[in-house]
Design a protein around this motif. Structure first.
Motif, mmCIF file in Angstrom:
data_model
loop_
_atom_site.group_PDB
_atom_site.id
_atom_site.type_symbol
_atom_site.label_atom_id
_atom_site.label_comp_id
_atom_site.label_asym_id
_atom_site.label_seq_id
_atom_site.Cartn_x
_atom_site.Cartn_y
_atom_site.Cartn_z
ATOM 1 N N LEU A 187 0.830 -1.207 0.000
ATOM 2 C CA LEU A 187 0.000 0.000 0.000
ATOM 3 C C LEU A 187 0.863 1.256 0.000
ATOM 4 O O LEU A 187 0.552 2.238 -0.680
ATOM 5 C CB LEU A 187 -0.926 -0.002 1.218
ATOM 6 C CG LEU A 187 -1.963 -1.128 1.293
ATOM 7 C CD1 LEU A 187 -2.757 -1.027 2.584
ATOM 8 C CD2 LEU A 187 -2.898 -1.094 0.088
ATOM 9 N N GLN A 188 1.953 1.217 0.757
ATOM 10 C CA GLN A 188 2.865 2.355 0.791
ATOM 11 C C GLN A 188 3.531 2.546 -0.565
ATOM 12 O O GLN A 188 3.665 3.677 -1.053
ATOM 13 C CB GLN A 188 3.924 2.131 1.884
ATOM 14 C CG GLN A 188 5.015 3.180 1.941
ATOM 15 C CD GLN A 188 4.535 4.497 2.517
ATOM 16 O OE1 GLN A 188 3.352 4.661 2.805
ATOM 17 N NE2 GLN A 188 5.445 5.434 2.686
ATOM 18 N N LYS A 189 3.936 1.466 -1.190
ATOM 19 C CA LYS A 189 4.619 1.526 -2.483
ATOM 20 C C LYS A 189 3.755 2.196 -3.536
ATOM 21 O O LYS A 189 4.257 2.944 -4.389
ATOM 22 C CB LYS A 189 4.991 0.109 -2.930
ATOM 23 C CG LYS A 189 5.648 0.037 -4.300
ATOM 24 C CD LYS A 189 5.951 -1.404 -4.683
ATOM 25 C CE LYS A 189 6.546 -1.484 -6.080
ATOM 26 N NZ LYS A 189 6.829 -2.900 -6.475
ATOM 27 N N HIS A 190 2.453 1.958 -3.478
ATOM 28 C CA HIS A 190 1.550 2.513 -4.487
ATOM 29 C C HIS A 190 0.908 3.831 -4.046
ATOM 30 O O HIS A 190 -0.032 4.303 -4.683
ATOM 31 C CB HIS A 190 0.468 1.492 -4.833
ATOM 32 C CG HIS A 190 0.996 0.293 -5.574
ATOM 33 N ND1 HIS A 190 1.325 0.323 -6.908
ATOM 34 C CD2 HIS A 190 1.289 -0.965 -5.147
ATOM 35 C CE1 HIS A 190 1.771 -0.860 -7.289
ATOM 36 N NE2 HIS A 190 1.762 -1.663 -6.234
ATOM 37 N N GLY A 191 1.415 4.403 -2.970
ATOM 38 C CA GLY A 191 0.951 5.719 -2.544
ATOM 39 C C GLY A 191 -0.444 5.746 -1.960
ATOM 40 O O GLY A 191 -1.103 6.793 -1.968
ATOM 41 N N ILE A 192 -0.896 4.620 -1.440
ATOM 42 C CA ILE A 192 -2.259 4.550 -0.914
ATOM 43 C C ILE A 192 -2.333 5.037 0.530
ATOM 44 O O ILE A 192 -3.314 5.655 0.940
ATOM 45 C CB ILE A 192 -2.799 3.107 -1.038
ATOM 46 C CG1 ILE A 192 -2.915 2.737 -2.520
ATOM 47 C CG2 ILE A 192 -4.139 2.959 -0.334
ATOM 48 C CD1 ILE A 192 -3.299 1.296 -2.761
ATOM 49 N N LEU A 193 -1.299 4.775 1.317
ATOM 50 C CA LEU A 193 -1.315 5.215 2.708
ATOM 51 C C LEU A 193 -1.230 6.734 2.782
ATOM 52 O O LEU A 193 -0.629 7.379 1.934
ATOM 53 C CB LEU A 193 -0.152 4.588 3.478
ATOM 54 C CG LEU A 193 -0.125 3.064 3.567
ATOM 55 C CD1 LEU A 193 1.053 2.609 4.419
ATOM 56 C CD2 LEU A 193 -1.433 2.515 4.119
ATOM 57 N N GLY A 194 -1.843 7.305 3.813
ATOM 58 C CA GLY A 194 -1.801 8.752 3.977
ATOM 59 C C GLY A 194 -2.864 9.228 4.935
ATOM 60 O O GLY A 194 -3.689 8.447 5.422
ATOM 61 N N GLU A 195 -2.878 10.526 5.205
ATOM 62 C CA GLU A 195 -3.745 11.063 6.242
ATOM 63 C C GLU A 195 -5.222 11.053 5.877
ATOM 64 O O GLU A 195 -6.070 11.306 6.735
ATOM 65 C CB GLU A 195 -3.311 12.478 6.610
ATOM 66 C CG GLU A 195 -3.395 13.487 5.485
ATOM 67 C CD GLU A 195 -2.934 14.863 5.931
ATOM 68 O OE1 GLU A 195 -2.551 14.992 7.109
ATOM 69 O OE2 GLU A 195 -2.973 15.793 5.116
ATOM 70 N N ARG A 196 -5.566 10.743 4.628
ATOM 71 C CA ARG A 196 -6.967 10.614 4.241
ATOM 72 C C ARG A 196 -7.326 9.161 3.913
ATOM 73 O O ARG A 196 -8.344 8.887 3.274
ATOM 74 C CB ARG A 196 -7.290 11.530 3.059
ATOM 75 C CG ARG A 196 -7.173 13.008 3.401
ATOM 76 C CD ARG A 196 -7.600 13.894 2.249
ATOM 77 N NE ARG A 196 -9.022 13.801 1.972
ATOM 78 C CZ ARG A 196 -9.969 14.482 2.624
ATOM 79 N NH1 ARG A 196 -9.630 15.293 3.624
ATOM 80 N NH2 ARG A 196 -11.241 14.360 2.300
ATOM 81 N N THR A 197 -6.489 8.240 4.366
ATOM 82 C CA THR A 197 -6.722 6.810 4.150
ATOM 83 C C THR A 197 -7.098 6.148 5.469
ATOM 84 O O THR A 197 -6.510 6.446 6.510
ATOM 85 C CB THR A 197 -5.462 6.134 3.581
ATOM 86 O OG1 THR A 197 -5.162 6.704 2.301
ATOM 87 C CG2 THR A 197 -5.659 4.631 3.428
ATOM 88 N N ILE A 198 -8.080 5.252 5.409
ATOM 89 C CA ILE A 198 -8.518 4.501 6.585
ATOM 90 C C ILE A 198 -8.207 3.025 6.353
ATOM 91 O O ILE A 198 -8.727 2.421 5.414
ATOM 92 C CB ILE A 198 -10.026 4.680 6.840
ATOM 93 C CG1 ILE A 198 -10.384 6.163 6.981
ATOM 94 C CG2 ILE A 198 -10.451 3.901 8.083
ATOM 95 C CD1 ILE A 198 -11.889 6.426 7.012
#
Length: 206
Positions: free
Chosen positions: A2-13
């Motif tokens: 998920l991190q590799k594809h830029g999915i994690l972040g402050e608007r991700t649950i």
């Protein structure tokens, strides 16, 4: 991944997060990703218990949810409070203030990201008037400091008498004002047999 594809972040649950290791917890914390904990759903499905205490110590913002198991959120409070003690075999685990941090502080902060027009999860001028009235008569002193434990050991959903959302009165004296509960139940009973039949068609024969 998920991190590799830029999915994690402050608007991700990230929901459940039952099977995460120390490195993945670090990624969740560094990316400011939200995690939601659904202990009753996890127990029902037999998938394990999320190590939310380790996540919270690492700085992960963990919220408390229910995964549609039921709408009785105080039962989710109780389950989260108890299941970690059993899992870790330690009565000191998951204290009441951590339940409040998840269920009130973090839930309110997460909701506020998506509904930023006014503060959520607090009572102050300018905040959304989201309130409930509870028919509760404590047999021991009730203070700001021990409120979490009164909720955990004393509250249940049948005590709620009145609800107000954004200043709008939705239930008064346990009577819904904007929905016809009997009509909804009757319609649901009409639809359920077809839904169940469709579900059964996907269940393989033993």
């Amino acid at each position: 991944r998920l991190q590799k594809h830029g999915i994690l972040g402050e608007r991700t649950i990230v929901v459940h997060a039952v099977h995460v290791d120390a490195r993945e917890i670090e990624l969740l914390a560094d990316s400011r990703t939200w995690v939601t904990h659904q202990p009753r759903s996890n127990m029902n499905n037999g998938v394990g218990i999320s190590d939310v205490e380790s996540m919270m110590r690492a700085g992960v913002r963990v919220c408390l949810g229910n995964d549609g198991f039921s709408n009785a959120m105080w039962e989710e409070w109780k389950t989260a409070y108890l299941v970690h003690k059993v899992w870790q075999r330690d009565p000191r685990r998951m204290p009441g203030d951590k339940i409040v941090e998840m269920a009130i502080d973090n839930n309110g902060a997460l909701a506020g990201m998506f509904f930023p027009e006014a503060p959520i999860g607090m009572i102050k001028p300018g905040a959304y008037a989201d309130l409930m009235m509870v028919d509760y008569y404590p047999t021991t002193p009730l203070t700001e400091g021990n409120l979490p434990w009164h909720i955990l050991f004393g509250f249940h959903s049948s005590m709620v008498t009145t609800t107000i959302v954004a200043g709008r009165l939705l239930m008064r004296d346990r009577q819904l004002l904007t929905l016809d509960e009997k009509e909804i139940s009757a319609r649901a009973q009409e639809l359920v047999p077809d839904v169940w039949e469709r579900y059964q068609s996907f269940v393989p024969d033993d």
